[in-house]
Design an enzyme around this catalytic site. Structure first.
Site, PDB file in Angstrom:
ATOM      1  N   THR A  35       0.837  -1.207   0.000  1.00 24.96           N
ATOM      2  CA  THR A  35       0.000   0.000   0.000  1.00 24.96           C
ATOM      3  C   THR A  35       0.869   1.253   0.000  1.00 24.96           C
ATOM      4  O   THR A  35       0.413   2.311  -0.409  1.00 24.96           O
ATOM      5  CB  THR A  35      -0.883   0.042   1.266  1.00 24.96           C
ATOM      6  OG1 THR A  35      -0.040  -0.140   2.404  1.00 24.96           O
ATOM      7  CG2 THR A  35      -1.928  -1.066   1.256  1.00 24.96           C
ATOM      8  N   ASP A 174       9.719   0.655   4.852  1.00 20.90           N
ATOM      9  CA  ASP A 174      10.801  -0.034   5.553  1.00 20.90           C
ATOM     10  C   ASP A 174      11.765   0.961   6.203  1.00 20.90           C
ATOM     11  O   ASP A 174      12.147   0.824   7.368  1.00 20.90           O
ATOM     12  CB  ASP A 174      11.601  -0.916   4.582  1.00 20.90           C
ATOM     13  CG  ASP A 174      10.714  -1.886   3.830  1.00 20.90           C
ATOM     14  OD1 ASP A 174       9.544  -2.048   4.224  1.00 20.90           O
ATOM     15  OD2 ASP A 174      11.187  -2.480   2.840  1.00 20.90           O
TER      16      ASP A 174
HETATM   17  C1  GLA Z   1       9.042  -4.018   0.333  1.00 18.08           C
HETATM   18  C2  GLA Z   1       9.218  -2.526   0.029  1.00 18.08           C
HETATM   19  C3  GLA Z   1       8.226  -1.664   0.826  1.00 18.08           C
HETATM   20  C4  GLA Z   1       6.797  -2.194   0.668  1.00 18.08           C
HETATM   21  C5  GLA Z   1       6.738  -3.705   0.913  1.00 18.08           C
HETATM   22  C6  GLA Z   1       5.382  -4.278   0.609  1.00 18.08           C
HETATM   23  O1  GLA Z   1       9.399  -4.276   1.660  1.00 18.08           O
HETATM   24  O2  GLA Z   1      10.524  -2.099   0.313  1.00 18.08           O
HETATM   25  O3  GLA Z   1       8.317  -0.322   0.417  1.00 18.08           O
HETATM   26  O4  GLA Z   1       6.282  -1.851  -0.586  1.00 18.08           O
HETATM   27  O5  GLA Z   1       7.697  -4.401   0.124  1.00 18.08           O
HETATM   28  O6  GLA Z   1       4.425  -3.757   1.469  1.00 18.08           O
END
Ligand code: GLA
Length: 388
Positions: A35, A174
């Site tokens: 999202t 993240d």
């Molecule tokens: C990875 C990406 C995040 C996010 C997740 C899925 O971890 O680095 O930015 O998009 O996937 O939610």
């Protein structure tokens, strides 16, 4: 490794002591998957696993990177070359891409630095080992250069490094979790405005359990960037009939009214996941705040189903771990976490059910896949920090 052991390793490698020690964590996302780059909400927490970075200045006008646990451990880059990624997807591109952001806000590197990294986030597990490296570098260089950037900027520098130096068009979740983590709290983040709230997640008699598939199928940048592109495609089709900034701005009801304008069936499924996941995330956090953990758990399971069927980022390994977990009494909810394919699931499990959960899920998983899963009880920790 203990901090003293890291300092000894720095001294042994560089022949001089480290001047500073920093740390930044990995993360686990409780709900709100795929999202973030669609302007929706996420609900991650920082872990106590993470990456340490030790550093000392040098007089050689070079950046030296050394890792105690990554392949191709050492790399030297001249300051003049820091403006571009190193060839061959070298891990030093994560911190290098962050360091390269500082001159853009007026902080040129005038001296070289010797750096040592060590992390204990299992790599390739979808627990953001790369974000931990990026954010520890952003935090460290903000301090070393006297730039005084905010934690939100640290997250943005990490995201820019992924986009410009690693070729992954990721969202902000993240790096944001790594920068802004808070012990025993999850972060309820609006990825459009970057407004957020720390929500306490100490649950009476329940633990957050992470299960690692150790699957060989990792989410590569290609499959991830494809998902991002498919969301843009759905948005472009919707924009032909109604102006819309991002998929997260549609309610489920509004989506049903216009979904037939998304002609490509894949883009349609991707958009349906995003819209329903955004709604699930809001409902889950509301339920959590009023103490309704059962509803939170049900929404976690629905999130997994949507990631499996509409977003198609799960596969045998993650599906087996989640679906076996759902069968066990005392499991409140279970779903894949992070980008998908390989990596981990996250489950809320009642204390008394944890041994059965680990035994039964582990056994069924090994029978189906031939791989032994690993289980960790998540400890929720603080974000980026100076250790010494
Ligand atoms: C990875 C990406 C995040 C996010 C997740 C899925 O971890 O680095 O930015 O998009 O996937 O939610």
């Amino acid at each position: 490794m203990k901090v003293q052991e890291l300092k000894d390793a720095f001294l042994a490698h560089y022949g001089k002591p480290a001047q500073k020690v920093y740390f930044s964590p990995g993360r686990v996302n409780l709900i709100g998957e795929h999202t973030d780059y669609n302007g929706g909400h996420v609900f991650p927490c920082a872990l106590t696993f993470g990456t340490h970075m030790l550093v000392a200045k040098n007089n050689d006008n070079v950046l030296r990177f050394h890792s105690l646990n990554l392949p191709d451990a050492s790399k030297e880059v001249s300051l003049a070359d820091a403006v571009k990624p190193q060839p061959g997807n070298h891990w030093c591109n994560y911190p290098l891409g962050v360091i390269a952001q500082f001159p853009k806000i007026g902080f040129e590197l005038k001296e070289g630095y010797d750096m040592l990294f060590w992390g204990n986030v299992p790599p390739g597990a979808g627990l953001s080992s790369s974000a931990a490296i990026e954010v520890v570098a952003a935090y460290a260089f903000s301090d070393l250069l006297g730039a005084g950037i905010t934690r939100t900027q640290m997250a943005q520098f990490g995201q820019a490094s992924e986009h410009e130096y690693a070729g992954v068009n990721c969202g902000i979740m993240d790096q944001f979790a790594s920068a802004w983590g808070k012990k025993d709290h999850a972060i309820y983040l609006n990825c459009d405005t970057l407004e957020f709230e720390h929500v306490p997640v100490k649950l009476e008699g329940i633990k957050v359990v992470i299960a690692n598939t150790h699957s060989p199928h990792k989410l590569d940048s290609g499959a991830y960037n494809d998902r991002v592109a498919q969301c843009h495609e759905a948005l472009a089709e919707i924009n032909k009939v109604r102006p819309l900034k991002q998929l997260a701005d549609l309610s489920e009801q509004e989506f049903h009214e216009i979904e037939n304008h998304i002609t490509d069936p894949v883009a349609h499924r991707r958009a349906r996941h995003v819209v329903t996941e955004c709604e699930r995330t809001k409902n889950a956090v509301e339920a959590h705040k009023r103490g309704d953990i059962q509803t939170f758990g049900k929404l976690m399971c629905q999130s997994h189903v949507s990631l499996r069927d509409d977003y198609e980022v799960t596969g045998l390994h993650l599906d087996t771990l989640a679906e076996e977990a759902w069968k066990i009494d005392g499991v409140i909810g279970s779903r894949m976490t992070g980008g998908g394919f390989g990596g981990c699931t996250v489950s809320l499990v009642k204390d008394e059910a944890i041994p059965t959960f680990i035994e039964k899920v582990g056994k069924a998983y090994e029978q189906k896949t031939g791989i032994k899963a690993d289980f960790y009880i998540a400890e929720i920790g603080d974000g980026a920090q100076t250790v010494e």
